[in-house]
Write a protein that holds these residues in place. Structure first.
Motif, PDB file in Angstrom:
ATOM      1  N   GLN A  62      42.576  41.453  39.109  1.00 56.71           N
ATOM      2  CA  GLN A  62      42.802  42.489  38.408  1.00 56.71           C
ATOM      3  C   GLN A  62      41.479  42.806  37.688  1.00 56.71           C
ATOM      4  OE1 GLN A  62      46.815  43.605  37.860  1.00 56.71           O
ATOM      5  NE2 GLN A  62      47.880  42.098  39.589  1.00 56.71           N
TER       6      GLN A  62
ATOM      7  N   SER B 240      45.762  37.509  40.540  1.00 53.85           N
ATOM      8  CA  SER B 240      46.164  38.438  39.365  1.00 53.85           C
ATOM      9  C   SER B 240      44.983  38.309  38.414  1.00 53.85           C
ATOM     10  CB  SER B 240      47.245  38.114  38.801  1.00 53.85           C
ATOM     11  OG  SER B 240      47.055  36.842  38.733  1.00 53.85           O
TER      12      SER B 240
ATOM     13  N   TYR C 199      43.210  46.980  41.794  1.00 53.04           N
ATOM     14  CA  TYR C 199      44.406  46.392  41.598  1.00 53.04           C
ATOM     15  C   TYR C 199      44.586  45.964  43.564  1.00 53.04           C
ATOM     16  CZ  TYR C 199      46.075  51.237  42.007  1.00 53.04           C
ATOM     17  OH  TYR C 199      46.551  52.308  42.307  1.00 53.04           O
TER      18      TYR C 199
END
Length: 164
Positions: free
Chosen positions: A147, A144, A62
């Motif tokens: 992740q 994003s 992450y």
């Protein structure tokens, strides 16, 4: 037994001297012999190693996190290889197909250093899997959608033959 006269002694001395000279010549020839010629040896051709880097599937990355780098090395040579360092290879880091389909384009995944020192022995004609602890990092610039993805990382290796 007969005694030698002067003439016999001279002949015997000349014969002994001749024997010494002949033996000395033979000894000199034995120790000073040399030679020259040609020989033939055929060198094999080294096959380039195949490397594949992957992120640790059990520890998802992450933004801001580090993870282990797993490297699979295929050595198709007839000699063992010692790998001394891993560095970024040519190409782009890619996410697994599901995450790419979800929009993971800019992964932000990089090696934690330009050169990662290692000491891996890869026997001849084998495939080895090695780990660089903390070898990957995900920057804050990643999409994003990246992740939790598993990443394929192009890497290159430096090393040498470890054949004895």
């Amino acid at each position: 037994m007969r005694k030698l006269d002067r003439r016999g002694k001279v002949i015997l001395s000349v014969a002994a001297a001749a024997a010494v000279i002949v033996n000395a010549g033979a000894a000199w020839a034995y120790w000073s012999l040399g030679g020259a010629g040609t020989g033939v040896a055929v060198a094999g051709t080294a096959v380039e190693l195949k490397l594949q880097g992957r992120s640790d599937e059990s520890k998802p990355l992450y933004p801001g996190a580090t993870a282990d780098l797993a490297v699979t090395v295929t050595n198709q040579n007839d000699f063992p290889v010692k790998i001394t360092s891993i560095s970024p290879g040519n190409g782009k880091v890619t996410a697994d197909a599901d995450h790419r389909d979800s929009g993971c384009v800019e992964t932000g995944v990089v090696l934690t250093a330009d050169v990662l020192p290692v000491a891996w022995q890869v026997p001849k004609n084998t495939i080895g899997v090695f780990t660089v602890p903390g070898g990957l990092r995900m920057t804050n610039s990643s999409d994003s959608a990246c992740q939790g993805a598993t990443f394929t990382i192009p890497v290159k290796a430096s090393g040498l033959s470890s054949a004895s």
